[in-house]
Design an enzyme around this catalytic site. Structure first.
Site: not given
Ligand code: GDP
Ligand code: IMO
Ligand code: MG
Length: 435
Positions: A16-17, A223, A40-41, A38, A13
Site C-alpha cells: 500500500k505504501g 492493515q 509499516g508502509h 501497527n 503488507d
Molecule cells: P504495506 O504495509 O502494504 O505498505 O506493505 P509493506 O511495505 O509492509 O510490505 C511490502 C514490501 O514489499 C515492502 O518491503 C516493499 O518495499 C516491497 N514491495 C512493494 N511492491 C513490490 C514489488 O512489486 N516487488 C517487490 N519485489 N517488492 C515490492
Molecule cells: P500494514 O498497514 C500486517 C496484524 C498483526 C496481528 C493482528 C493484530 O503494514 O499492512 P494489532 O497490533 O493490530 O492488534 O495486531 O494484525 N497486523 C498487521 N499485519 N500488516 C499490517 O499493517 C498489520 N497491522 C496489524 O500482525 O496479526
Molecule cells: Mg506493512
C-alpha cells in the site's frame, strides 16, 4: 470532486505504501483513516528507504497535504520519531496534520497489549504490541483520551487520573504486574503536545473544505480486509475497520463522496501473526524462496511473514466487501524464478466445494484448497514497463485473475522502487488519475 481509496485485500503488507506514494503526485491530499503504528508502509526511492507507520504515504511529495484522520489511534512518541526521521532524510513535514478527534495511545495501552497476549497463552493473536487494541477498547468504552485533550491540561490530567487508577487495578488484580504512576505520563504527554500542537486540526472541516474546493483526495488504508474487526478472520484480526467502509467512519465523509476503490493484492499472499491462512505453503523450500525474494519480514516488528499462494476465494470476498472498482497487483516479480505457481480457486469443506469465504474461523481447520497450477516465466520482469512485453505465462496468470474476479487490473508492480510499475490500462489510468 472524486475521491479514491486504496485498500489492502489480504492480510496486510500488500504494498500500500509503495503504490500510495506512486499515485500521490496526482493528489492534493492523502489521508489515513484507521489503524495506528501497527502499520509499516515501505517506500523505496533510489537509495532512500522510508518506513511510515502513521504518516500518510503522500508525504514524500512536498505539495501533498497529509492528514492523520479521526479514526486513527496515535502514539505521539512514535509519530515524533517518524517526523524526525523524515526530516533527517530531507522530507518536508510541514504539511502533516493530526485530527483532534483521533484517540491517543497511552503507555498503559502498550502494557495491556503485551499482558493480554501473555495471558492468552497459545491462543495469542500475535499483535504488534503497539497498544492498538487496548486504545480502541477505551475509545469504544468512552474512556479514551483524544488529541484535543492534550490542549486542555486540566481535562487531560483528570482523564489520565481516572484511566491510570482503573488500569492499575487491572495490572495488579488480573495480570499481577506492577502499577504505573500518573505524573511521569502527564509530563511526557505534555511535552509531546508542545512538539506536535501546531499540527492539530479539525480534520472534518479540513477534509470537507478540500472536497468543496475540488481538491483531489486519496484515502490510504492500513492493515487489510482480512484483518478487519468485523469482516476479517475474527478474533485473529486488528481492532479497526480497515475496509473502504472505514473511510467514512474514520474521516467523517459520507459514502457518496467515494468514487473509486482500488483493491491491492500481492501476486501471492502473506500473513503475520496467528490465525487461519488456507493457502499457506507448508513446503519450507518454496516458502523460503518467496520470503527471501519478496523480503517478507515485517516492516514494523521484523517478524518473518508466513507465505502462501494467491487465494482467489478470499480475494473475491474482499472485492465484494470493499466494492472494488479496479485491482492493483504487486510483487509479481517475486514469482520470477519458481517452477510453477498455485492459485486457490475453491475451498473444499465438509466434502463439498465452496467458493465463498466462511465466517466461522473454526471451519478453516477443515478447509482444503482446490488448486489451479500455472507454469512460471523464469525470467526477470523487474525492468519491464509495458504490459505487452511481459512473458506469456505471466500475462496468462494476470488474465486468469481478472477473469475470475471479473475486475480489471489497472496497475502491476514489479519491484519495490517507486518507478517499477506497469500501467496495464493506460487510457483508463490517465483518465482516473491525471485528468
Ligand atoms: P504495506 O504495509 O502494504 O505498505 O506493505 P509493506 O511495505 O509492509 O510490505 C511490502 C514490501 O514489499 C515492502 O518491503 C516493499 O518495499 C516491497 N514491495 C512493494 N511492491 C513490490 C514489488 O512489486 N516487488 C517487490 N519485489 N517488492 C515490492
Ligand atoms: P500494514 O498497514 C500486517 C496484524 C498483526 C496481528 C493482528 C493484530 O503494514 O499492512 P494489532 O497490533 O493490530 O492488534 O495486531 O494484525 N497486523 C498487521 N499485519 N500488516 C499490517 O499493517 C498489520 N497491522 C496489524 O500482525 O496479526
Ligand atoms: Mg506493512
Amino acid at each position: 470532486m472524486p475521491s479514491n481509496v486504496i485498500v489492502g485485500l489480504q492480510w496486510g503488507d500488500e504494498g500500500k505504501g509503495k503504490i500510495t506514494d506512486f499515485l500521490s503526485k496526482n493528489f492534493d491530499y492523502v489521508i489515513r483513516y484507521q489503524g495506528g503504528n501497527n502499520s509499516g508502509h515501505s517506500i523505496h526511492i533510489n537509495k532512500n528507504r522510508f518506513i511510515l507507520h502513521l504518516i500518510p504515504s503522500g508525504v514524500i511529495y512536498s505539495n501533498v497535504e497529509c492528514i492523520i484522520g479521526p479514526g486513527v489511534v496515535i502514539d505521539p512518541k512514535c509519530l515524533i520519531e517518524e517526523i524526525k526521521n523524515l526530516e533527517s532524510m530531507g522530507v518536508n513535514t510541514s504539511k502533516i496534520f493530526i485530527a483532534k478527534r483521533a484517540h491517543l495511545i497511552m503507555p498503559y495501552h502498550k502494557l495491556l497489549d503485551i499482558y493480554k497476549e501473555e495471558y492468552l497463552g497459545k491462543n495469542f493473536i500475535g499483535t504488534t504490541h503497539c497498544g492498538i487494541g487496548p486504545a480502541y477498547e477505551d475509545k469504544i468504552s468512552r474512556t479514551g483520551i483524544r488529541i484535543l485533550d492534550l490542549i486542555d491540561k486540566k481535562s487531560f490530567y483528570k482523564k489520565l487520573k481516572y484511566n491510570v487508577k482503573f488500569k492499575n487495578k487491572i495490572f495488579q488484580k488480573i495480570y499481577n504486574k506492577p502499577s504505573i504512576s500518573i505524573d511521569s505520563i502527564y509530563d511526557e504527554y505534555m511535552n509531546y503536545s508542545k512538539i506536535l500542537s501546531d499540527k492539530f486540526v479539525n480534520a472534518v472541516r479540513k477534509i470537507h473544505t478540500a472536497f468543496s474546493n475540488n481538491k483531489k483526495i486519496l484515502f490510504e488504508g492500513a492493515q487489510a480486509t482480512l484483518l478487519d474487526i468485523d469482516y476479517g478472520t475474527y478474533p485473529y484480526v486488528t481492532t479497526s475497520s480497515s475496509t473502504t467502509g472505514g473511510v467514512c467512519i474514520g474521516t467523517g465523509i459520507p459514502p457518496n463522496f467515494i468514487n473509486n476503490s482500488f483493491g491491492i493484492a500481492k501476486s501471492y499472499c502473506t500473513r503475520v501473526g496467528n490465525g487461519p491462512f488456507p493457502t499457506e505453503i507448508n513446503n519450507k523450500i518454496i516458502s523460503n524462496i518467496i520470503r527471501d525474494s519478496g523480503n517478507e519480514y515485517g516492516s514494523t516488528t521484523k517478524r518473518p511473514r508466513r507465505c502462501g499462494w494467491l487465494d482467489l476465494v478470499s480475494l473475491k470476498y474482499s472485492c465484494m466487501i470493499n466494492g472494488i472498482n479496479y485491482l492493483i497487483i504487486t510483487k509479481l516479480d517475486v514469482l520470477n524464478n519458481l517452477d510453477s505457481i498455485n492459485v486457490c480457486i475453491q475451498y473444499k469443506f465438509n466434502k463439498k466445494t465452496i467458493d465463498y469465504f466462511p465466517c466461522n474461523i473454526e471451519s478453516y481447520n477443515n478447509i482444503e484448497c482446490v488448486w489451479k497450477k500455472f507454469p512460471c516465466w523464469k525470467q526477470n520482469i523487474t525492468n519491464i514497463r509495458d504490459y505487452d512485453s511481459l512473458p506469456n505465462n505471466c500475462k496468462n496468470y494476470i488474465n486468469y485473475i481478472e477473469n475470475y474476479l471479473k475486475l480489471k487490473i489497472i496497475l502491476i508492480s514489479v519491484g519495490s522502487e517507486r518507478n517499477q510499475n506497469i500501467i496495464k490500462n493506460k487510457s483508463l489510468f490517465y483518465k482516473i488519475f491525471c485528468s
